[in-house]
Design a protein around this motif. Sequence first.
Motif, mmCIF file in Angstrom:
data_model
loop_
_atom_site.group_PDB
_atom_site.id
_atom_site.type_symbol
_atom_site.label_atom_id
_atom_site.label_comp_id
_atom_site.label_asym_id
_atom_site.label_seq_id
_atom_site.Cartn_x
_atom_site.Cartn_y
_atom_site.Cartn_z
ATOM 1 N N LEU A 52 14.763 4.918 37.604
ATOM 2 C CA LEU A 52 15.760 5.667 38.074
ATOM 3 C C LEU A 52 16.985 5.553 37.321
ATOM 4 O O LEU A 52 17.667 6.711 37.052
ATOM 5 C CB LEU A 52 16.444 5.139 39.521
ATOM 6 N N ARG A 53 17.306 4.607 36.554
ATOM 7 C CA ARG A 53 18.305 4.495 35.644
ATOM 8 C C ARG A 53 17.994 5.358 34.427
ATOM 9 O O ARG A 53 18.964 5.856 33.701
ATOM 10 C CB ARG A 53 18.434 3.074 35.143
ATOM 11 N N LEU A 54 16.891 5.622 33.823
ATOM 12 C CA LEU A 54 16.249 6.140 32.788
ATOM 13 C C LEU A 54 16.341 7.692 32.967
ATOM 14 O O LEU A 54 16.610 8.624 32.082
ATOM 15 C CB LEU A 54 15.059 5.654 32.245
ATOM 16 N N LEU A 55 15.884 8.025 34.110
ATOM 17 C CA LEU A 55 15.508 9.446 34.474
ATOM 18 C C LEU A 55 17.056 10.220 34.935
ATOM 19 O O LEU A 55 17.699 9.894 35.550
ATOM 20 C CB LEU A 55 14.675 9.795 35.630
ATOM 21 N N PRO A 56 16.977 11.605 34.308
ATOM 22 C CA PRO A 56 18.402 12.307 34.678
ATOM 23 C C PRO A 56 18.298 12.628 36.037
ATOM 24 O O PRO A 56 16.963 12.808 36.764
ATOM 25 C CB PRO A 56 18.138 13.673 33.839
#
Length: 75
Positions: A52-56
């Motif tokens: 979730l942190r990495l995905l826009p």
Amino acid sequence: MVQAREQFENAVAIFHETQNRLGEGMALGNLGIVNAETGRTDLARQNLEEALRLLPAKASIRPRQRAGRGRCSRP
């Protein structure tokens, strides 16, 4: 499931090395699902939070459809 876990772990490493954040996030999400389904809930949570942190926020996870593909045409 062991093979799936290994494949997703390899994918995460490759995407991380190549700085492909979308690929890394998707692979981490899939790895999180595998870990959750095999009872590794703490690790699954870590994987999914990192994904979730990495995905826009507005990333589409659906494959793109090409014209004339993915649809059933009937006369």
